[in-house]
Design a protein around this motif. Sequence first.
Motif, PDB file in Angstrom:
ATOM      1  N   ASP A  58       1.014   7.598   3.258  1.00 20.83           N
ATOM      2  CA  ASP A  58       0.565   8.980   3.243  1.00 20.83           C
ATOM      3  C   ASP A  58       0.853   9.588   4.604  1.00 20.83           C
ATOM      4  O   ASP A  58       1.097   8.868   5.579  1.00 20.83           O
ATOM      5  CB  ASP A  58      -0.938   9.064   2.911  1.00 20.83           C
ATOM      6  CG  ASP A  58      -1.796   8.317   3.910  1.00 20.83           C
ATOM      7  OD1 ASP A  58      -2.091   8.881   4.974  1.00 20.83           O
ATOM      8  OD2 ASP A  58      -2.162   7.154   3.623  1.00 20.83           O
ATOM      9  N   THR A  60       0.849  -1.184   0.000  1.00 19.74           N
ATOM     10  CA  THR A  60       0.000   0.000   0.000  1.00 19.74           C
ATOM     11  C   THR A  60       0.884   1.233   0.000  1.00 19.74           C
ATOM     12  O   THR A  60       2.046   1.196   0.407  1.00 19.74           O
ATOM     13  CB  THR A  60      -0.917   0.022   1.233  1.00 19.74           C
ATOM     14  OG1 THR A  60      -0.105  -0.044   2.423  1.00 19.74           O
ATOM     15  CG2 THR A  60      -1.876  -1.158   1.206  1.00 19.74           C
ATOM     16  N   GLU A  61       0.332   2.322  -0.425  1.00 21.10           N
ATOM     17  CA  GLU A  61       1.066   3.573  -0.478  1.00 21.10           C
ATOM     18  C   GLU A  61       1.018   4.270   0.870  1.00 21.10           C
ATOM     19  O   GLU A  61       0.017   4.223   1.577  1.00 21.10           O
ATOM     20  CB  GLU A  61       0.485   4.485  -1.568  1.00 21.10           C
ATOM     21  CG  GLU A  61       0.664   3.950  -2.983  1.00 21.10           C
ATOM     22  CD  GLU A  61       0.167   4.929  -4.014  1.00 21.10           C
ATOM     23  OE1 GLU A  61      -0.312   6.019  -3.594  1.00 21.10           O
ATOM     24  OE2 GLU A  61       0.255   4.637  -5.217  1.00 21.10           O
TER      25      GLU A  61
END
Length: 345
Positions: free
Chosen positions: A77, A74-75
């Motif tokens: 943030d 997952t990215e």
Amino acid sequence: MGNNRLFFNHEQIRTMSRVKRRTTHPPYWHVLKNNQRTDEKISSDNLRFVQEVIQDKYKNKSPIKGSDLDIEKTEWDPKTKRSGVIARNIGVQHMWEKDGKKVICTVLHVLDNHVIRYVPPEEYAKSVIGAKMFKNRKPLGCLVVGAEASNPERFTRQYCSLFDEVGLLPKKRLARFIVTPNAALPPCTPLTAGHFVIGQAVDVYGKTIDYGFQGVVKRWGFKGGPASHGTTKFHRRGGTIGTGRDKARVWPGQKMPGHMGSERRFNRGLKIVRINMKYNIIYVKGTVPGPTNSIVQIFDTALPRRKFTEAPPHPTYFPPEDGTLPQEDIWDSSLHVFGSPSISV
């Protein structure tokens, strides 16, 4: 009727200053951990049989490498909350910057951390702690991390059953870390010192040194009474604790003798200046709560101005898949590395 209702309001009672702030026993909802000693004498044959059973049960169960885990990428943030690690406070060591300034650093040894289980937000919000924590905000998940694998004979059957699904030896230390869903990790995931990076600000959580019962001079820094000139048995006394007239009582929060230390505290915004990947050692600038050889928890800082600006190892650090070894000892650019030339011509 109203007074009785107020008396049995546990939230009201627990916020009162008369209730103890510290306890020496675990919460009632925790599983009994340590096995009770018995007076029965076990023969050498029976003891050997118990050891064989333990070896047969755990011989094929070993920690899984990061490359063997099926982790959803997952990215990262800025609102992501990653897991923390459990470490041991080894002590204090002096470091020097390139301009000659001496810096006090605390050496933290990251133990054999492994993820025991992940509790999703919906389930954790129904627990005793989660219901209070996420009463008026969006719930988050919880990662249970264990450290310091130990002999199963030292723990109860109920405590050992917590690790049956994971396939690991029982861990002596357990901790919970609140994480966002995109930072969740599957069980058996190892956590090392590579979870953090150089220059990062971290928060360290631990229990302060326990000084026991102390007087007001040591506990609160009172000056005390005169040393001579007729002073009798008032050298380290606290003096008056209240007067008459309108006050006519001792106000709550009055500084008096009592138990000093053994409080759970945070040290926030400590900078990581050195990481040793071989021995899982982290050097942080400053001091941390607790005495030497105590257990602390390290996680990303919550200070708004000290948070990440670039993506860290997300959700955690794994060795390179090509088999290349990472840099063994990583130093901050402001420190002087011993062995390197200090003068360049």
